[in-house]
Design an enzyme around this catalytic site. Structure first.
Site, PDB file in Angstrom:
ATOM      1  N   LYS A 211     -17.860   6.118 -31.693  1.00  0.00           N
ATOM      2  CA  LYS A 211     -16.962   5.733 -32.790  1.00  0.00           C
ATOM      3  C   LYS A 211     -17.581   5.963 -34.177  1.00  0.00           C
ATOM      4  CE  LYS A 211     -14.434   2.301 -30.061  1.00  0.00           C
ATOM      5  NZ  LYS A 211     -13.838   0.941 -30.048  1.00  0.00           N
TER       6      LYS A 211
ATOM      7  N   TYR B 218      -4.285   4.870 -28.894  1.00  0.00           N
ATOM      8  CA  TYR B 218      -4.337   3.418 -28.723  1.00  0.00           C
ATOM      9  C   TYR B 218      -2.927   2.805 -28.609  1.00  0.00           C
ATOM     10  CZ  TYR B 218      -9.386   3.010 -29.498  1.00  0.00           C
ATOM     11  OH  TYR B 218     -10.754   3.069 -29.372  1.00  0.00           O
TER      12      TYR B 218
ATOM     13  N   ASN C 138     -17.617  -1.185 -32.671  1.00  0.00           N
ATOM     14  CA  ASN C 138     -18.442  -1.451 -31.484  1.00  0.00           C
ATOM     15  C   ASN C 138     -18.976  -0.177 -30.828  1.00  0.00           C
ATOM     16  OD1 ASN C 138     -16.079  -0.629 -30.299  1.00  0.00           O
ATOM     17  ND2 ASN C 138     -15.870  -2.377 -28.918  1.00  0.00           N
TER      18      ASN C 138
ATOM     19  N   HIS D  72     -16.098   3.718 -27.094  1.00  0.00           N
ATOM     20  CA  HIS D  72     -14.944   3.416 -26.233  1.00  0.00           C
ATOM     21  C   HIS D  72     -15.221   4.044 -24.881  1.00  0.00           C
ATOM     22  CE1 HIS D  72     -10.910   3.354 -24.542  1.00  0.00           C
ATOM     23  NE2 HIS D  72     -11.139   4.604 -24.195  1.00  0.00           N
TER      24      HIS D  72
ATOM     25  N   GLU E  57      -6.830   9.991 -20.651  1.00  0.00           N
ATOM     26  CA  GLU E  57      -7.587  10.093 -21.904  1.00  0.00           C
ATOM     27  C   GLU E  57      -8.332  11.427 -22.004  1.00  0.00           C
ATOM     28  OE1 GLU E  57      -9.880   6.446 -22.041  1.00  0.00           O
ATOM     29  OE2 GLU E  57      -8.094   5.258 -22.439  1.00  0.00           O
TER      30      GLU E  57
HETATM   31  P1  CMP Z   1     -11.853  -0.004 -27.263  1.00  0.00           P
HETATM   32  O1  CMP Z   1     -12.483   0.060 -25.918  1.00  0.00           O
HETATM   33  O2  CMP Z   1     -11.950   1.214 -28.097  1.00  0.00           O
HETATM   34  O3  CMP Z   1     -10.305  -0.390 -27.092  1.00  0.00           O
HETATM   35  C1  CMP Z   1      -9.577  -1.087 -28.087  1.00  0.00           C
HETATM   36  C2  CMP Z   1     -10.434  -1.515 -29.216  1.00  0.00           C
HETATM   37  O4  CMP Z   1      -9.895  -2.475 -30.090  1.00  0.00           O
HETATM   38  C3  CMP Z   1     -11.668  -2.194 -28.659  1.00  0.00           C
HETATM   39  O5  CMP Z   1     -12.504  -1.209 -28.075  1.00  0.00           O
HETATM   40  C4  CMP Z   1     -12.224  -2.894 -29.899  1.00  0.00           C
HETATM   41  O6  CMP Z   1     -13.176  -2.123 -30.589  1.00  0.00           O
HETATM   42  C5  CMP Z   1     -10.999  -3.026 -30.800  1.00  0.00           C
HETATM   43  N1  CMP Z   1     -10.741  -4.395 -31.187  1.00  0.00           N
HETATM   44  C6  CMP Z   1     -10.689  -4.832 -32.446  1.00  0.00           C
HETATM   45  N2  CMP Z   1     -10.410  -6.154 -32.471  1.00  0.00           N
HETATM   46  C7  CMP Z   1     -10.280  -6.566 -31.199  1.00  0.00           C
HETATM   47  C8  CMP Z   1     -10.009  -7.808 -30.563  1.00  0.00           C
HETATM   48  N3  CMP Z   1      -9.792  -8.923 -31.277  1.00  0.00           N
HETATM   49  N4  CMP Z   1      -9.956  -7.845 -29.215  1.00  0.00           N
HETATM   50  C9  CMP Z   1     -10.161  -6.708 -28.474  1.00  0.00           C
HETATM   51  N5  CMP Z   1     -10.422  -5.507 -29.021  1.00  0.00           N
HETATM   52  C10 CMP Z   1     -10.487  -5.425 -30.368  1.00  0.00           C
END
Ligand code: CMP
Length: 140
Positions: free
Chosen positions: A11, A51, A114, A117, A128
């Site tokens: 990311k 998403y 974070n 993904h 995906e």
């Molecule tokens: P990802 O695996 O990319 O899939 C959805 C993303 O939403 C997740 O990782 C997080 O980085 C992001 N995200 C942001 N806020 C939240 C939240 N409150 N709960 C879960 N995912 C979140």
């Protein structure tokens, strides 16, 4: 256990901090092989489509803004039980909950920023992967 494939995104928080190699090293050390990789700038439409499952979540708009805030590296990973192997090495979504040695514990800044993904099922991995790669771009 069979050799399978999963989909990964490094990311914008990680590319911004020059952590593409650091993240990939942990993936490789976990037994995953990068069989396709490209650094791209997501468009708003691409991020919203990727998403779409989270469209109704309160964090959706912020998530899309973050994912288009800088380059990402999209990858196809191959290895034994790749979806689970990747999820194990990524660690919990929220880095505060992630185990020592995981990518998110090591590198992530927040639940949004974070660092990675990873697909949550083999079915979603196939969807995906096809969202970003043509079959001939994947070389195992
Ligand atoms: P990802 O695996 O990319 O899939 C959805 C993303 O939403 C997740 O990782 C997080 O980085 C992001 N995200 C942001 N806020 C939240 C939240 N409150 N709960 C879960 N995912 C979140």
């Amino acid at each position: 256990m069979a050799v399978t494939r999963t989909f990964s995104i490094i990311k914008p928080d990680a590319t911004r901090r020059n952590l593409t190699g650091g993240v990939t090293k942990l993936l490789e050390e976990a037994g995953l092989r990068v069989v396709a990789s490209k650094r791209i700038q997501l468009s708003q439409e691409q991020a919203e489509g990727f998403y779409a499952v989270h469209k109704e979540r309160p964090f959706f708009n912020d998530l899309v803004s973050f994912m288009i805030s800088g380059p990402v590296v999209v990858q196809v990973l191959e290895g034994e039980d790749a979806v689970k192997t990747n999820r194990d090495v990524m660690g919990a979504t929220n880095p505060a909950d992630a185990a020592e040695g995981t990518i998110r514990k090591t590198f992530a800044e927040s639940i949004e920023a974070n660092s990675v993904h990873g697909s949550d099922s083999e079915e979603n991995a196939a969807i995906e992967i096809a969202y970003f790669f043509k079959p001939e771009e994947i070389v195992g």
